[in-house]
Design an enzyme around this catalytic site. Structure first.
Site, PDB file in Angstrom:
ATOM      1  N   ASN A  96       0.847  -1.378   0.135  1.00 62.88           N
ATOM      2  CA  ASN A  96      -0.022  -0.020  -0.142  1.00 62.88           C
ATOM      3  C   ASN A  96       0.741   1.133   0.228  1.00 62.88           C
ATOM      4  O   ASN A  96       1.597   1.460   0.853  1.00 62.88           O
ATOM      5  CB  ASN A  96      -0.931   0.016   1.112  1.00 62.88           C
ATOM      6  N   CYS A 105      -4.942   0.458   5.635  1.00 58.01           N
ATOM      7  CA  CYS A 105      -4.530  -0.934   5.876  1.00 58.01           C
ATOM      8  C   CYS A 105      -4.503  -1.219   7.340  1.00 58.01           C
ATOM      9  O   CYS A 105      -4.397  -2.561   7.617  1.00 58.01           O
ATOM     10  CB  CYS A 105      -3.174  -1.080   4.792  1.00 58.01           C
TER      11      CYS A 105
END
Length: 172
Positions: A119, A127
């Site tokens: 990410n 996340c």
């Protein structure tokens, strides 16, 4: 912290480092030299984002879902996972398997974990709100690792670990 953006949206967000120089080095390493080129004048939405990040750090419920993101070069699988993660609200968690299912990728929990590990925009693509099965903290590839993930979750009022015993919950 360090941010990189394009005309389209946020490209990279680096969570806190010990020094400004360390944050800038991490940003350049992750986002590349293209980040250093061009106009450094932040667009208005970056100024708002910085203020919102400060509010978040102060414990306020901040919604980052309207922040424009530039996911150029990101494959469809990761885009689906990131979109599903962005639908999680402040203090809301799910598991890797649960997120995979929400993204229409049921059963791909390991691949979901890998996507989240890559990410480029933690916090905005939250996340940290994704847990391992059984409510375990799971991994976190951003600076500070699982400790940073847990600190962010605690900031949002999420309790990590097994629930207290029934007796302890009554103060016995």
């Amino acid at each position: 912290m360090a941010l990189a953006w394009s005309k389209t949206g946020l490209v990279r967000l680096c969570l806190p480092e010990k020094t400004r120089d360390a944050a800038e080095r991490r940003l350049l390493r992750l986002a590349g030299q293209a980040t250093a080129a061009g106009d450094h004048t932040p667009p208005p939405w970056i100024t708002v984002l910085i203020a919102d990040i400060r509010r978040y750090a102060d414990g306020e419920d901040v919604d980052f879902s309207d922040v424009p993101v530039d996911l150029a070069g990101i494959d469809d699988f990761r885009r689906d996972i990131y979109a599903a993660a962005r639908n999680l609200h402040y203090g809301e968690t799910t598991t890797y398997g649960g997120l995979a299912e929400k993204a229409g990728r049921k059963g791909l929990f390991r691949e979901t974990g890998s996507a989240l590990g890559a990410n480029p925009i933690p916090l905005v693509i939250p996340c940290h709100r994704i847990l391992a099965a059984g409510g375990k903290i799971g991994g976190f590839s951003a600076t500070g690792g699982s400790n940073m993930k847990e600190r962010m979750l605690v900031l949002e009022g999420v309790r990590i670990g097994p629930p207290p015993s029934t007796q302890a919950s009554f103060g016995f």
